[in-house]
Design a protein around this motif. Structure first.
Motif, PDB file in Angstrom:
ATOM      1  N   ILE A   1       0.670  -1.326  -0.007  1.00  0.00           N
ATOM      2  CA  ILE A   1       0.053   0.015   0.079  1.00  0.00           C
ATOM      3  C   ILE A   1       0.923   1.288  -0.083  1.00  0.00           C
ATOM      4  N   GLN A   2       2.050   1.165   0.962  1.00  0.00           N
ATOM      5  CA  GLN A   2       2.797   2.429   0.847  1.00  0.00           C
ATOM      6  C   GLN A   2       3.544   2.516  -0.482  1.00  0.00           C
ATOM      7  N   LEU A   3       3.716   1.568  -1.223  1.00  0.00           N
ATOM      8  CA  LEU A   3       4.388   1.574  -2.411  1.00  0.00           C
ATOM      9  C   LEU A   3       3.420   2.004  -3.774  1.00  0.00           C
ATOM     10  N   GLY A   4       2.152   2.290  -3.332  1.00  0.00           N
ATOM     11  CA  GLY A   4       1.254   2.607  -4.124  1.00  0.00           C
ATOM     12  C   GLY A   4       0.665   1.689  -5.029  1.00  0.00           C
ATOM     13  N   GLN A   5       0.665   0.556  -4.792  1.00  0.00           N
ATOM     14  CA  GLN A   5      -0.059  -0.522  -5.615  1.00  0.00           C
ATOM     15  C   GLN A   5      -1.337  -0.660  -5.441  1.00  0.00           C
ATOM     16  N   GLY A   6      -2.208   0.177  -4.524  1.00  0.00           N
ATOM     17  CA  GLY A   6      -3.349  -0.100  -4.731  1.00  0.00           C
ATOM     18  C   GLY A   6      -4.198  -0.279  -3.194  1.00  0.00           C
ATOM     19  N   SER A   7      -5.617  -0.680  -3.042  1.00  0.00           N
ATOM     20  CA  SER A   7      -5.783  -0.783  -1.973  1.00  0.00           C
ATOM     21  C   SER A   7      -5.413  -2.113  -1.158  1.00  0.00           C
ATOM     22  N   ALA A   8      -5.878  -2.339   0.067  1.00  0.00           N
ATOM     23  CA  ALA A   8      -5.575  -3.633   0.651  1.00  0.00           C
ATOM     24  C   ALA A   8      -6.233  -4.730  -0.104  1.00  0.00           C
ATOM     25  N   GLY A   9      -7.492  -4.369  -0.252  1.00  0.00           N
ATOM     26  CA  GLY A   9      -8.269  -5.392  -1.168  1.00  0.00           C
ATOM     27  C   GLY A   9      -7.884  -5.804  -2.371  1.00  0.00           C
ATOM     28  N   GLU A  10      -7.361  -4.816  -3.306  1.00  0.00           N
ATOM     29  CA  GLU A  10      -6.809  -5.144  -4.570  1.00  0.00           C
ATOM     30  C   GLU A  10      -5.518  -5.837  -4.575  1.00  0.00           C
ATOM     31  N   ILE A  11      -4.792  -5.336  -3.460  1.00  0.00           N
ATOM     32  CA  ILE A  11      -3.339  -5.827  -3.342  1.00  0.00           C
ATOM     33  C   ILE A  11      -3.432  -7.476  -2.995  1.00  0.00           C
ATOM     34  N   THR A  12      -4.351  -7.694  -2.054  1.00  0.00           N
ATOM     35  CA  THR A  12      -4.410  -9.050  -1.398  1.00  0.00           C
ATOM     36  C   THR A  12      -4.878  -9.786  -2.641  1.00  0.00           C
ATOM     37  N   LYS A  13      -5.747  -9.497  -3.505  1.00  0.00           N
ATOM     38  CA  LYS A  13      -6.390 -10.202  -4.648  1.00  0.00           C
ATOM     39  C   LYS A  13      -5.366 -10.659  -5.575  1.00  0.00           C
ATOM     40  N   THR A  14      -4.476  -9.450  -5.686  1.00  0.00           N
ATOM     41  CA  THR A  14      -3.166  -9.786  -6.841  1.00  0.00           C
ATOM     42  C   THR A  14      -2.190 -10.530  -6.347  1.00  0.00           C
ATOM     43  N   MET A  15      -1.804 -10.314  -5.178  1.00  0.00           N
ATOM     44  CA  MET A  15      -0.756 -11.370  -4.570  1.00  0.00           C
ATOM     45  C   MET A  15      -1.271 -12.577  -4.591  1.00  0.00           C
ATOM     46  N   LEU A  16      -2.374 -13.026  -4.308  1.00  0.00           N
ATOM     47  CA  LEU A  16      -2.899 -14.370  -4.398  1.00  0.00           C
ATOM     48  C   LEU A  16      -2.882 -14.897  -5.801  1.00  0.00           C
ATOM     49  N   LYS A  17      -3.549 -14.002  -6.497  1.00  0.00           N
ATOM     50  CA  LYS A  17      -3.766 -14.607  -8.129  1.00  0.00           C
ATOM     51  C   LYS A  17      -2.394 -14.758  -8.965  1.00  0.00           C
ATOM     52  N   ASN A  18      -1.312 -13.726  -8.667  1.00  0.00           N
ATOM     53  CA  ASN A  18      -0.128 -13.720  -9.319  1.00  0.00           C
ATOM     54  C   ASN A  18       0.822 -14.711  -8.514  1.00  0.00           C
ATOM     55  N   GLU A  19       1.012 -14.525  -7.244  1.00  0.00           N
ATOM     56  CA  GLU A  19       2.186 -14.991  -6.636  1.00  0.00           C
ATOM     57  C   GLU A  19       1.761 -16.164  -5.549  1.00  0.00           C
ATOM     58  N   GLY A  20       0.562 -16.724  -5.151  1.00  0.00           N
ATOM     59  CA  GLY A  20       0.550 -17.387  -4.287  1.00  0.00           C
ATOM     60  C   GLY A  20       0.272 -17.246  -2.813  1.00  0.00           C
ATOM     61  N   ILE A  21       0.057 -18.036  -2.096  1.00  0.00           N
ATOM     62  CA  ILE A  21       0.057 -17.533  -0.442  1.00  0.00           C
ATOM     63  C   ILE A  21       1.394 -17.445   0.129  1.00  0.00           C
ATOM     64  N   GLY A  22       2.293 -17.761  -0.501  1.00  0.00           N
ATOM     65  CA  GLY A  22       3.674 -17.902  -0.213  1.00  0.00           C
ATOM     66  C   GLY A  22       4.168 -16.202  -0.175  1.00  0.00           C
ATOM     67  N   ALA A  23       3.637 -15.225  -1.016  1.00  0.00           N
ATOM     68  CA  ALA A  23       3.985 -14.060  -1.435  1.00  0.00           C
ATOM     69  C   ALA A  23       3.805 -13.531  -0.108  1.00  0.00           C
ATOM     70  N   PHE A  24       2.722 -13.740   0.885  1.00  0.00           N
ATOM     71  CA  PHE A  24       2.261 -12.985   1.991  1.00  0.00           C
ATOM     72  C   PHE A  24       3.587 -13.217   3.125  1.00  0.00           C
ATOM     73  N   TYR A  25       4.319 -14.468   2.816  1.00  0.00           N
ATOM     74  CA  TYR A  25       5.367 -14.864   3.949  1.00  0.00           C
ATOM     75  C   TYR A  25       6.860 -14.510   3.541  1.00  0.00           C
ATOM     76  N   LYS A  26       7.215 -13.705   2.465  1.00  0.00           N
ATOM     77  CA  LYS A  26       8.371 -13.397   2.012  1.00  0.00           C
ATOM     78  C   LYS A  26       9.072 -12.432   2.821  1.00  0.00           C
ATOM     79  N   GLY A  27      10.179 -12.799   3.410  1.00  0.00           N
ATOM     80  CA  GLY A  27      10.893 -11.941   4.260  1.00  0.00           C
ATOM     81  C   GLY A  27      10.571 -12.342   5.831  1.00  0.00           C
ATOM     82  N   LEU A  28       9.912 -13.505   6.013  1.00  0.00           N
ATOM     83  CA  LEU A  28       9.630 -13.899   7.265  1.00  0.00           C
ATOM     84  C   LEU A  28      10.797 -14.430   8.080  1.00  0.00           C
TER      85      LEU A  28
END
Length: 72
Positions: free
Chosen positions: A17-44
């Protein structure tokens, strides 16, 4: 460390969101669609390493200072 695992996906969305990629909902949908669930845990691993290091140092310092304050 459990808190870091729970907060990591929210933090990933916040950063995008801070990078200006959209709203929380848009970003969540895009991440799930394009990168999968693992995208949420990058940098863990970095977050967990930070928690392990800082928490260990904080607890160790607390114990040392408490013992000195009590004269042990």
């Amino acid at each position: 460390m459990l808190a870091t695992c729970v907060i990591q996906p929210i933090d990933m969305i916040k950063v995008r969101i801070q990078l200006g990629q959209g709203s929380a909902g848009e970003i969540t949908k895009t991440m799930l669609k394009n990168e999968g669930i693992g995208a949420f845990y990058k940098g863990l691993s970095a977050g967990l390493l930070r928690q392990a290091t800082f928490t260990t140092a904080r607890l160790g310092t607390f114990r040392i200072l408490t013992n000195k304050a009590l004269g042990q």
